[in-house]
Design a protein around this motif. Structure first.
Motif, PDB file in Angstrom:
ATOM      1  N   TYR A   1      59.867  13.985 -55.149  1.00  0.00           N
ATOM      2  CA  TYR A   1      60.006  13.345 -53.819  1.00  0.00           C
ATOM      3  C   TYR A   1      59.159  12.072 -53.757  1.00  0.00           C
ATOM      4  CZ  TYR A   1      59.844  12.989 -48.708  1.00  0.00           C
ATOM      5  OH  TYR A   1      59.927  12.556 -47.417  1.00  0.00           O
ATOM      6  N   ALA A   2      57.996  12.131 -54.362  1.00  0.00           N
ATOM      7  CA  ALA A   2      57.096  10.968 -54.436  1.00  0.00           C
ATOM      8  C   ALA A   2      56.129  11.213 -55.581  1.00  0.00           C
ATOM      9  CB  ALA A   2      56.338  10.766 -53.133  1.00  0.00           C
ATOM     10  N   TRP A   3      55.600  10.156 -56.143  1.00  0.00           N
ATOM     11  CA  TRP A   3      54.679  10.295 -57.288  1.00  0.00           C
ATOM     12  C   TRP A   3      53.571   9.269 -57.182  1.00  0.00           C
ATOM     13  CZ3 TRP A   3      54.042   5.789 -59.818  1.00  0.00           C
ATOM     14  CH2 TRP A   3      55.077   4.843 -59.736  1.00  0.00           C
TER      15      TRP A   3
ATOM     16  N   VAL B   1      54.647  14.888 -55.225  1.00  0.00           N
ATOM     17  CA  VAL B   1      55.174  15.825 -54.245  1.00  0.00           C
ATOM     18  C   VAL B   1      56.527  16.262 -54.783  1.00  0.00           C
ATOM     19  CG1 VAL B   1      56.001  16.162 -51.878  1.00  0.00           C
ATOM     20  CG2 VAL B   1      53.949  14.768 -52.318  1.00  0.00           C
TER      21      VAL B   1
ATOM     22  N   ARG C   1      58.263  21.546 -49.903  1.00  0.00           N
ATOM     23  CA  ARG C   1      57.648  20.648 -50.883  1.00  0.00           C
ATOM     24  C   ARG C   1      56.242  21.132 -51.183  1.00  0.00           C
ATOM     25  NH1 ARG C   1      58.795  16.222 -47.005  1.00  0.00           N
ATOM     26  NH2 ARG C   1      61.070  16.044 -46.964  1.00  0.00           N
TER      27      ARG C   1
ATOM     28  N   TYR D   1      52.540  20.007 -53.775  1.00  0.00           N
ATOM     29  CA  TYR D   1      51.894  19.129 -54.750  1.00  0.00           C
ATOM     30  C   TYR D   1      51.953  19.765 -56.128  1.00  0.00           C
ATOM     31  CZ  TYR D   1      49.479  16.160 -51.256  1.00  0.00           C
ATOM     32  OH  TYR D   1      49.159  15.283 -50.263  1.00  0.00           O
TER      33      TYR D   1
ATOM     34  N   VAL E   1      61.110   8.670 -58.515  1.00  0.00           N
ATOM     35  CA  VAL E   1      61.606   9.437 -57.364  1.00  0.00           C
ATOM     36  C   VAL E   1      63.022   9.898 -57.671  1.00  0.00           C
ATOM     37  CG1 VAL E   1      62.270   9.279 -54.933  1.00  0.00           C
ATOM     38  CG2 VAL E   1      60.122   8.252 -55.710  1.00  0.00           C
TER      39      VAL E   1
ATOM     40  N   PRO F   1      47.689  10.019 -51.008  1.00  0.00           N
ATOM     41  CA  PRO F   1      48.843  10.125 -50.105  1.00  0.00           C
ATOM     42  C   PRO F   1      49.528   8.795 -49.829  1.00  0.00           C
ATOM     43  CG  PRO F   1      47.078  11.533 -49.344  1.00  0.00           C
ATOM     44  CD  PRO F   1      46.534  10.762 -50.491  1.00  0.00           C
TER      45      PRO F   1
ATOM     46  N   LEU G   1      51.563   7.853 -52.818  1.00  0.00           N
ATOM     47  CA  LEU G   1      52.812   8.631 -52.808  1.00  0.00           C
ATOM     48  C   LEU G   1      53.834   7.972 -51.887  1.00  0.00           C
ATOM     49  CD1 LEU G   1      51.188  12.181 -52.614  1.00  0.00           C
ATOM     50  CD2 LEU G   1      52.505  11.313 -54.553  1.00  0.00           C
ATOM     51  N   ALA G   2      53.392   7.572 -50.713  1.00  0.00           N
ATOM     52  CA  ALA G   2      54.317   6.918 -49.769  1.00  0.00           C
ATOM     53  C   ALA G   2      54.847   5.614 -50.355  1.00  0.00           C
ATOM     54  CB  ALA G   2      53.603   6.650 -48.446  1.00  0.00           C
TER      55      ALA G   2
ATOM     56  N   SER H   1      55.267   4.825 -53.521  1.00  0.00           N
ATOM     57  CA  SER H   1      56.238   5.046 -54.606  1.00  0.00           C
ATOM     58  C   SER H   1      57.603   5.381 -54.023  1.00  0.00           C
ATOM     59  CB  SER H   1      55.773   6.164 -55.542  1.00  0.00           C
ATOM     60  OG  SER H   1      56.020   7.455 -55.008  1.00  0.00           O
ATOM     61  N   ARG H   2      57.607   6.197 -52.985  1.00  0.00           N
ATOM     62  CA  ARG H   2      58.883   6.568 -52.380  1.00  0.00           C
ATOM     63  C   ARG H   2      59.519   5.355 -51.688  1.00  0.00           C
ATOM     64  NH1 ARG H   2      61.998  10.783 -51.536  1.00  0.00           N
ATOM     65  NH2 ARG H   2      63.278  10.804 -49.621  1.00  0.00           N
TER      66      ARG H   2
ATOM     67  N   TRP I   1      48.181  17.254 -45.234  1.00  0.00           N
ATOM     68  CA  TRP I   1      49.188  18.000 -45.983  1.00  0.00           C
ATOM     69  C   TRP I   1      50.508  17.222 -45.971  1.00  0.00           C
ATOM     70  CZ3 TRP I   1      49.124  21.000 -49.846  1.00  0.00           C
ATOM     71  CH2 TRP I   1      50.243  21.731 -50.211  1.00  0.00           C
ATOM     72  N   VAL I   2      50.564  16.206 -46.788  1.00  0.00           N
ATOM     73  CA  VAL I   2      51.722  15.330 -46.890  1.00  0.00           C
ATOM     74  C   VAL I   2      53.007  16.086 -47.251  1.00  0.00           C
ATOM     75  CG1 VAL I   2      52.660  13.550 -48.437  1.00  0.00           C
ATOM     76  CG2 VAL I   2      50.482  13.178 -47.260  1.00  0.00           C
ATOM     77  N   PRO I   3      52.966  17.103 -48.141  1.00  0.00           N
ATOM     78  CA  PRO I   3      54.215  17.822 -48.447  1.00  0.00           C
ATOM     79  C   PRO I   3      54.842  18.470 -47.219  1.00  0.00           C
ATOM     80  CG  PRO I   3      52.542  18.313 -50.110  1.00  0.00           C
ATOM     81  CD  PRO I   3      51.868  17.528 -49.031  1.00  0.00           C
TER      82      PRO I   3
ATOM     83  N   LEU J   1      55.166  17.160 -44.191  1.00  0.00           N
ATOM     84  CA  LEU J   1      55.790  16.226 -43.258  1.00  0.00           C
ATOM     85  C   LEU J   1      57.301  16.271 -43.412  1.00  0.00           C
ATOM     86  CD1 LEU J   1      53.408  13.195 -43.856  1.00  0.00           C
ATOM     87  CD2 LEU J   1      53.370  14.791 -41.927  1.00  0.00           C
ATOM     88  N   ASP J   2      58.009  16.096 -42.300  1.00  0.00           N
ATOM     89  CA  ASP J   2      59.472  16.113 -42.376  1.00  0.00           C
ATOM     90  C   ASP J   2      59.979  15.036 -43.327  1.00  0.00           C
ATOM     91  OD1 ASP J   2      60.170  16.982 -38.905  1.00  0.00           O
ATOM     92  OD2 ASP J   2      59.799  18.214 -40.681  1.00  0.00           O
ATOM     93  N   GLU J   3      59.502  13.836 -43.111  1.00  0.00           N
ATOM     94  CA  GLU J   3      59.909  12.704 -43.945  1.00  0.00           C
ATOM     95  C   GLU J   3      58.709  11.775 -44.029  1.00  0.00           C
ATOM     96  OE1 GLU J   3      62.534  11.370 -45.931  1.00  0.00           O
ATOM     97  OE2 GLU J   3      60.836   9.989 -46.136  1.00  0.00           O
ATOM     98  N   LEU J   4      58.222  11.590 -45.251  1.00  0.00           N
ATOM     99  CA  LEU J   4      56.971  10.871 -45.447  1.00  0.00           C
ATOM    100  C   LEU J   4      56.997   9.472 -44.861  1.00  0.00           C
ATOM    101  CD1 LEU J   4      54.192  10.615 -46.716  1.00  0.00           C
ATOM    102  CD2 LEU J   4      55.291  10.340 -48.935  1.00  0.00           C
ATOM    103  N   LEU J   5      58.151   8.819 -44.900  1.00  0.00           N
ATOM    104  CA  LEU J   5      58.212   7.426 -44.460  1.00  0.00           C
ATOM    105  C   LEU J   5      58.513   7.292 -42.965  1.00  0.00           C
ATOM    106  CD1 LEU J   5      60.028   5.856 -47.536  1.00  0.00           C
ATOM    107  CD2 LEU J   5      57.582   6.298 -47.157  1.00  0.00           C
TER     108      LEU J   5
END
Lengths: 151, 389
Positions: free
Chosen positions: A65-67, A86, A94, A96, A109, B149, B152-153, B155-156, B252-254, B256-260
Motif C-alpha cells: 500500500y505504501a513503502w 504498509v 493493513r 506494518y 506501490v 509515516p 509512506l504517504a 511514496s503512495r 497507527w497509519v495502517p 486510516l481509511d485512506e492515507l492520502l
C-alpha cells in the motif's frame, strides 16, 4: 556485541496472535456482526464495540500500500537500507511489515507480496513479507507457512 | 452564523529565542520567555491571565502547573492537551470554548522545547512500551518516527499521481526564500537550489533531507480574550473567525481509511463555514511543513485543488515571496525553526501578517489567514481561520 532489534511483548489480548505466529500462522480478528477483519488485535471490534470477535487465519497474501526505504538507522541494530511498508492484506486490513529479500529496495506501490517469518529474540516469530516474483515457469516466490527463516 | 465567529481575538504574540539556545537553557525558560514577551506585546498584566494552555515535547507531565507557578499566575483553567504538533491549535479552540463558558477571561497558550540542545530527538521516536500497540506492531519493523509515516504517504502519493521530486523541491525552495527574508530563521543566510535539493540524501525514501524540517530549540506564546476586551490592548485585535479539529488515531497509519485523505478534508470545510470565509478569500497560508508532503496533502484535502495536483501547485513558485499564494511566510518548519511541534508558530505569524507588522515579509493587504496543523503522523489535525476586524 550486535545490538538486538526490538521485539514485541505479547499481552493477554495478543498472546494467541503471537503463539500462532510461532506456529507459522498470521491470525486476524474477524467481527461476525460487521463481517470485517481488523488489525491490530484488541479483543473487541473497534467498529461496533462487539466482543464476539473471532480469530481467523490470513491467507498471507497482499499488496504494498505504501513503502519507505530507511537510510538512517534508528539504532545500531539496523543495517541500512531496509524497507518498511504498509501491507494491504487480501482480507482487507493493513499492517506494518518489512519487505525483505534481495529485491526489496525496488519495491513499488501495488506490488503483490507474500507472508514470511523472521525470528526475533527467543520467543517471537515476526510476520514479514517478500515480493512475489514470477519465474518463466510461473511459480511464485515463497511458501507462506512454515518458513521460519529470516534474512 | 456560527455563534463564536469573530467573538474572540488574539491580542499578544511572541516567539522565544530560537535555533540553538545552548545547554543551560531549559524548555521552561523558553516558555517563560515567550509568555512574558507575548504579555508585553499585548500590554496584558500577568494577573489578568486566568487560563493557561501549555505543551512541550519533553517528558514534563504538568507543564501548565509549572509555567503558572514560575510566571506567578493563578489560573482558574489549565489545559495540557497533547495531540502532537497541532496541540497548540486544539488548545486555542479549548481556550475559546472555556472563555465562552465563562471559565476564564484571558488565555495564555504557550509552547517551548529544547529538543535540539538537549539532544533528545531520536530518529526512531521516544521509547515505546513493547506491550503497546506500536511496541508490538510498529517498532519491531524499524520505522522512523515521525519521518516514516510521512515517507509512506509520499511514496503512495508519487505512485498514484506521478509527482516529481522537482515539484516537492520547488516547495522547499519557495519556503527557503521566505526564510531568507526572516532574520530569526535558521536558514536566513542559506538559499536553497534545486540541485542541492535533489542531491540531498534520502533519510527515509522518498523523503530527502531537504524534504524534512529542522531540529531546533524554540518556543512561542499567544494571548486570547473576548473581542470587546481586546480593543483595550496594544494592537488591533486579530479575530478568531472559525476553527475545527479532528482526532483519528495514535500514529497507527495502517488503520486510516485512506492515507492520502487527511483530516483537512473534514476540518477545512468546517472551519471555513464557521468563519463565513471561502478558500478564495484567504490571503496568507500557514500550513505545518515538518515534511514537504504535508502542505501538499493539506491543500488537496482543504479543497484548494484536486487530489494529485497539490505537488505541482505548490512547487511552481506561487508560494514564494511575491507569489500569488504566500505560504509559510516565516520559512516554515523546513527553514525557520522546528522545536518538535510547530502549531504555535503558525498562529504567531498569521497574527503578525494580519496586523501588517511583518516588514519585508509582509503580504500586502492581508485580511484573512488560514492556519493548518497536523499531529502525531496523521492522527490529529486542526484548521484555524483568522481575520482582521
Amino acid at each position: 556485541m550486535q545490538a538486538e532489534r526490538p521485539a514485541p511483548e505479547p499481552t493477554p489480548q495478543t498472546s494467541a496472535f503471537w503463539e500462532a505466529c510461532r506456529q507459522g500462522t498470521l491470525l486476524l480478528e474477524f467481527c461476525p456482526t460487521c463481517q470485517a477483519y481488523q488489525f491490530y488485535p484488541r479483543g473487541f471490534c473497534s467498529r461496533c464495540g462487539g466482543e464476539s470477535v473471532e480469530w481467523r487465519p490470513s491467507g498471507g497474501r497482499g499488496t504494498v500500500y505504501a513503502w519507505t526505504v530507511t537510510w538512517r538507522a534508528p539504532s545500531p541494530a539496523w543495517e541500512v537500507p531496509y524497507v518498511v511498508a504498509v501491507i494491504q492484506l487480501d482480507e482487507g486490513p493493513r499492517l506494518y511489515a518489512n519487505v525483505i529479500g534481495e529485491d526489496a529496495v525496488d519495491v513499488a506501490v501495488g506490488d503483490p507480496v507474500v507472508l514470511t517469518w523472521e525470528k526475533r529474540g527467543a520467543t517471537i516469530s515476526l510476520p514479514q513479507f517478500r515480493r512475489v516474483r514470477t519465474s518463466k515457469l510461473g511459480d511464485e516466490g515463497t511458501s507462506l507457512s512454515g518458513d521460519r527463516g529470516g534474512d | 452564523m456560527w455563534a463564536m465567529q469573530r467573538r474572540y481575538a488574539v491580542v499578544g504574540v511572541a516567539e522565544s529565542d530560537l535555533g540553538v539556545v545552548g545547554p543551560g537553557v531549559t524548555e521552561l525558560a523558553l516558555q517563560v520567555q515567550a509568555s512574558r514577551r507575548a504579555m508585553a506585546d499585548a500590554g496584558v498584566a500577568p494577573n489578568e491571565v486566568d487560563g493557561v494552555f501549555v505543551q512541550s515535547s519533553s517528558s514534563e507531565r504538568m507543564p501548565a502547573l509549572l509555567l503558572a507557578e514560575y510566571l506567578g499566575l493563578h489560573p482558574r483553567y489549565a489545559d495540557t492537551t497533547m495531540v502532537g504538533g497541532c496541540s497548540n491549535l486544539q488548545q486555542l479552540e479549548h481556550a475559546v470554548a472555556a472563555m465562552d463558558a465563562g471559565l476564564c477571561e484571558v488565555a495564555l497558550i504557550a509552547y517551548g522545547s529544547t529538543q535540539r540542545s538537549s539532544g533528545t530527538r531520536q530518529l526512531g521516536g521516544p521509547p515505546e512500551d513493547p506491550r503497546s500497540p506500536r511496541g508490538q506492531f510498529e517498532v519491531p519493523y524499524g520505522l522512523l518516527s515521525p519521518i516514516g509515516p510521512y515517507a509512506l504517504a509520499m511514496s503512495r502519493y508519487q505512485a498514484l499521481y506521478g509527482a516529481r521530486p522537482e515539484d516537492f523541491g520547488g516547495l522547499a525552495i519557495s519556503t527557503r526564500q521566505w526564510a531568507n527574508l526572516n532574520p530569526v530563521a535558521y536558514y536566513y543566510d542559506r538559499p536553497l537550489s534545486l540541485s542541492e535539493y535533489l542531491n540531498s540524501p534520502f533519510i527515509s525514501a522518498p523523503l530527502r533531507r531537504e524534504d524534512i524540517c529542522l531540529v531546533t530549540d524554540g518556543g512561542g506564546a499567544v494571548i486570547l480574550c473576548r473581542a470587546e476586551r481586546a480593543r483595550q490592548y496594544r494592537h488591533p485585535p486579530v479575530l478568531i473567525a472559525g476553527f475545527a479539529s479532528i482526532v483519528r488515531g495514535h500514529y497507527w497509519v495502517p488503520g486510516l481509511d485512506e492515507l492520502l485523505t487527511t483530516g483537512a478534508a473534514v476540518t477545512g470545510p468546517v472551519a471555513l463555514a464557521r468563519a463565513g470565509v471561502q478558500l478564495a478569500d484567504v490571503d496568507v497560508w500557514e500550513i505545518y511543513d515538518a515534511f514537504t508532503i504535508m502542505p501538499v496533502l493539506a491543500v488537496e484535502n482543504l479543497g484548494l485543488c484536486a487530489a494529485g495536483e497539490g505537488a505541482r501547485l505548490l512547487g511552481d513558485g506561487r508560494t514564494a515571496p511575491g507569489g500569488s499564494m504566500p505560504l509559510n511566510t516565516t520559512g516554515g518548519g523546513l527553514a525557520y525553526c522546528h522545536p518538535g511541534m510547530f502549531g504555535i508558530f503558525l498562529v504567531v505569524e498569521a497574527v503578525r501578517q494580519l496586523r501588517g507588522s511583518c516588514g519585508i515579509r509582509q503580504v500586502a493587504g492581508a485580511t484573512v489567514a488560514l492556519c493548518h496543523a497536523y499531529g502525531a503522523a496523521f492522527s490529529a489535525e486542526s484548521t484555524l481561520v483568522l481575520t482582521r476586524e
